[in-house]
Design an enzyme around this catalytic site. Structure first.
Site, PDB file in Angstrom:
ATOM      1  N   TYR A 196       0.854  -1.186   0.000  1.00 25.53           N
ATOM      2  CA  TYR A 196       0.000   0.000   0.000  1.00 25.53           C
ATOM      3  C   TYR A 196       0.887   1.232   0.000  1.00 25.53           C
ATOM      4  O   TYR A 196       1.865   1.303   0.748  1.00 25.53           O
ATOM      5  CB  TYR A 196      -0.891  -0.008   1.247  1.00 25.53           C
ATOM      6  CG  TYR A 196      -1.747   1.229   1.413  1.00 25.53           C
ATOM      7  CD1 TYR A 196      -2.808   1.487   0.546  1.00 25.53           C
ATOM      8  CD2 TYR A 196      -1.507   2.145   2.437  1.00 25.53           C
ATOM      9  CE1 TYR A 196      -3.600   2.622   0.699  1.00 25.53           C
ATOM     10  CE2 TYR A 196      -2.296   3.276   2.608  1.00 25.53           C
ATOM     11  CZ  TYR A 196      -3.342   3.513   1.737  1.00 25.53           C
ATOM     12  OH  TYR A 196      -4.123   4.630   1.893  1.00 25.53           O
ATOM     13  N   ASP A 225       9.271   2.688  -0.648  1.00 28.26           N
ATOM     14  CA  ASP A 225       8.284   3.369   0.170  1.00 28.26           C
ATOM     15  C   ASP A 225       8.535   2.958   1.623  1.00 28.26           C
ATOM     16  O   ASP A 225       8.129   1.875   2.054  1.00 28.26           O
ATOM     17  CB  ASP A 225       6.869   2.991  -0.283  1.00 28.26           C
ATOM     18  CG  ASP A 225       5.803   3.693   0.557  1.00 28.26           C
ATOM     19  OD1 ASP A 225       6.173   4.401   1.520  1.00 28.26           O
ATOM     20  OD2 ASP A 225       4.609   3.524   0.252  1.00 28.26           O
ATOM     21  N   LYS A 264       4.771   8.922   8.711  1.00 29.70           N
ATOM     22  CA  LYS A 264       4.576   8.295  10.023  1.00 29.70           C
ATOM     23  C   LYS A 264       5.616   8.762  11.067  1.00 29.70           C
ATOM     24  O   LYS A 264       5.490   9.856  11.567  1.00 29.70           O
ATOM     25  CB  LYS A 264       4.486   6.787   9.870  1.00 29.70           C
ATOM     26  CG  LYS A 264       3.268   6.452   8.967  1.00 29.70           C
ATOM     27  CD  LYS A 264       2.808   5.017   8.938  1.00 29.70           C
ATOM     28  CE  LYS A 264       1.447   4.943   8.257  1.00 29.70           C
ATOM     29  NZ  LYS A 264       1.403   4.192   7.035  1.00 29.70           N
TER      30      LYS A 264
HETATM   31  C1  LIG Z   1       0.659   4.704   5.670  1.00 29.04           C
HETATM   32  C2  LIG Z   1       1.365   4.466   4.416  1.00 29.04           C
HETATM   33  C3  LIG Z   1       1.258   5.338   3.319  1.00 29.04           C
HETATM   34  C4  LIG Z   1       0.290   6.483   3.288  1.00 29.04           C
HETATM   35  O1  LIG Z   1       0.567   7.446   4.245  1.00 29.04           O
HETATM   36  P1  LIG Z   1      -0.613   8.465   4.663  1.00 29.04           P
HETATM   37  O2  LIG Z   1       0.077   9.409   5.607  1.00 29.04           O
HETATM   38  O3  LIG Z   1      -1.671   7.636   5.289  1.00 29.04           O
HETATM   39  O4  LIG Z   1      -1.068   9.133   3.428  1.00 29.04           O
HETATM   40  C5  LIG Z   1       2.051   5.114   2.227  1.00 29.04           C
HETATM   41  N1  LIG Z   1       2.903   4.068   2.183  1.00 29.04           N
HETATM   42  C6  LIG Z   1       3.017   3.204   3.206  1.00 29.04           C
HETATM   43  C7  LIG Z   1       3.992   2.083   3.106  1.00 29.04           C
HETATM   44  C8  LIG Z   1       2.247   3.357   4.344  1.00 29.04           C
HETATM   45  O5  LIG Z   1       2.343   2.464   5.331  1.00 29.04           O
END
Ligand SMILES: *Cc1c(COP(=O)(O)O)cnc(C)c1O
Length: 438
Positions: A149, A244, A272
């Site tokens: 994701y 990511d 995060k």
């Molecule tokens: C949480 C997450 C996102 C999206 O971040 P948001 O701050 O919710 O937009 C993108 N990539 C990964 C791997 C994530 O865990």
């Protein structure tokens, strides 16, 4: 399920009211407990490893804000720094010294990042990284992996198409087919699939984006050689490799998954933990790629609140704490102790169960398999067992992510006392699972 269910009446009232004014009663879907049944809890406070709900019940928190609260809730270093900044203003719509400081720190901690831009969410970070990769390569196609994701970016809300090596299909209404026609979806941990796709279409591929440790299909670490293959094919075909690390950055290790697996991506996305609980995302990497961004380059990207002083202050205070020697050793040890304790109790109750760990992230699987390394294995886990486990844990004061497909997080505030509470609850929860299965 539990002997003495907690009273959560006030949460239920708030949820009823919320559904009148907010779609589904929540501002992000997984909060709605659809994956586990029942009503979601509403919280009013956090203290260290604990969350306090609207009915004053206390829970040991393994969601940690979906990752950011690596220091626990209300860490004094963050609160104090924010209080100082509050008196100086919430933002200026112009540059600040703190932004330079955090950019320099990010570049020092992650050597693959030579230049970095701040945004306000993980989604913005991945969306922007893909745009700059496309601008740099002057190509359109993107590769992603099933079960990974990357935020709710249109072109990435894609599920695998029906045949191998086909383009993805939209995974949400509202995403035009034309967008996902530019996205290939491959199975995670399948190096052959990657080699095959690049052999056919490599020269059209702008970038490949991957969670180097997959944390959005529960927790699935990369198998030996997988990330190396990604690096090789991207080098061979001039495609941009994007890690990511929105979830794994400053979480599985200070330097993220790239420091553990020793692979240098071209671009990295962060979020995060980097905001310490406030909205911050970042994307950065090779200077020649990042230099394509406006104002110096032709790729447009902007943000009214990007680099917001409060958010950057929380991020800097967090980076300072997590850079202290031994920080990740302690987190890793606590996580390991937790998982060993869970496994022991599952075995004692005769419940098929296994776990994955990456630093201070963990995955729990109600599965007969000893190792879980593929999306299909995650999907095959026993959901009923998870739901029983989740609700019994909740009734006994342990807050896990309300979905079988989310990773769990341990913070520096999770000490032995919190682990004991968790394992006592787990004993009851596994026995509830076992009796449900009789
Ligand atoms: C949480 C997450 C996102 C999206 O971040 P948001 O701050 O919710 O937009 C993108 N990539 C990964 C791997 C994530 O865990």
């Amino acid at each position: 399920m539990s002997l003495a269910p907690l009273s959560t009446d006030h949460s239920t009232e708030l949820y009823d009211l919320a559904r009148r004014y907010i779609p589904g009663g929540v501002n992000s879907p997984v909060r709605a407990f659809k994956g586990v049944g029942g009503n979601p809890l509403f919280f009013k406070a956090g203290e260290g490893a604990y969350l306090i709900d609207a009915d004053d019940n206390r829970y040991v928190d393994y969601v940690c804000g979906w990752g950011p609260f690596i220091l626990g809730h209300c860490h004094p270093a963050i609160i104090n720094a924010l209080q100082l900044q509050l008196k100086r203003g919430l933002g200026y719509g112009a540059s600040t010294e703190a932004e330079v400081e955090i950019a320099e720190k990010i570049c020092n901690i992650l050597p693959s990042i030579e230049s970095v831009r701040l945004v306000s969410s993980g989604t913005e970070a991945t969306m922007s990284a893909i745009r700059v990769a496309r601008g740099f390569t002057r190509r359109d196609k993107v590769v992603k992996f099933e079960g990974c994701y990357h935020g709710h970016v249109d072109s990435l809300l894609v599920k695998a198409g029906s045949g191998a090596l086909t383009m993805g299909e939209p995974d949400s209404l509202g995403v035009p087919r034309a967008f996902t026609d530019l996205t290939y979806v491959l199975p995670f941990n399948d190096s052959d699939a990657v080699e095959n796709l690049f052999a056919r279409h490599g020269d059209e591929i702008a970038c490949l984006i991957v969670e180097p440790v997959a944390g959005n299909m529960n927790l699935v670490p990369p198998q030996a050689g997988f990330l190396e293959t990604l690096r090789e094919v991207c080098d061979r075909h001039g495609s941009v490799l994007i890690f990511d690390e929105v979830m794994t950055g400053f979480r599985v290790a200070l330097g993220g998954a790239q420091s553990i697996y020793n692979i240098k991506p071209d671009l990295t996305t962060l979020g995060k933990v980097i905001g310490g609980g406030l909205p911050v995302g970042a994307f950065g990497g090779r200077k020649d790629i990042m230099d394509c961004l406006a104002p110096d380059g032709p790729v447009y990207q902007a943000g009214t609140l990007s680099g917001n002083p409060l958010a950057v202050t929380a991020g800097l205070a967090t980076l300072k704490e997590i850079s202290k020697p031994g920080f990740y050793d302690q987190l890793g040890r606590q996580t390991q102790k937790l998982l060993a304790g869970l496994q022991q109790r599952a075995d004692a109750a005769g419940v098929p169960f296994t776990t994955n760990q990456a630093g201070a992230m963990f995955g729990c699987f109600f599965s007969d398999e000893k190792t879980v390394s593929h999306f299909d294995q995650v999907m095959a886990c026993n959901l009923d067992n998870f739901k029983t486990f989740f609700h019994t844990m909740l009734d006994n004061g342990i807050y896990l992510a309300p979905s079988a497909y989310e990773a769990g997080f341990v913070s520096a505030a999770h000490l032995d006392r919190e682990l004991e509470l968790t394992l006592d609850a787990a004993e009851k929860a596994f026995s509830a699972v076992a009796s449900g299965n009789q």
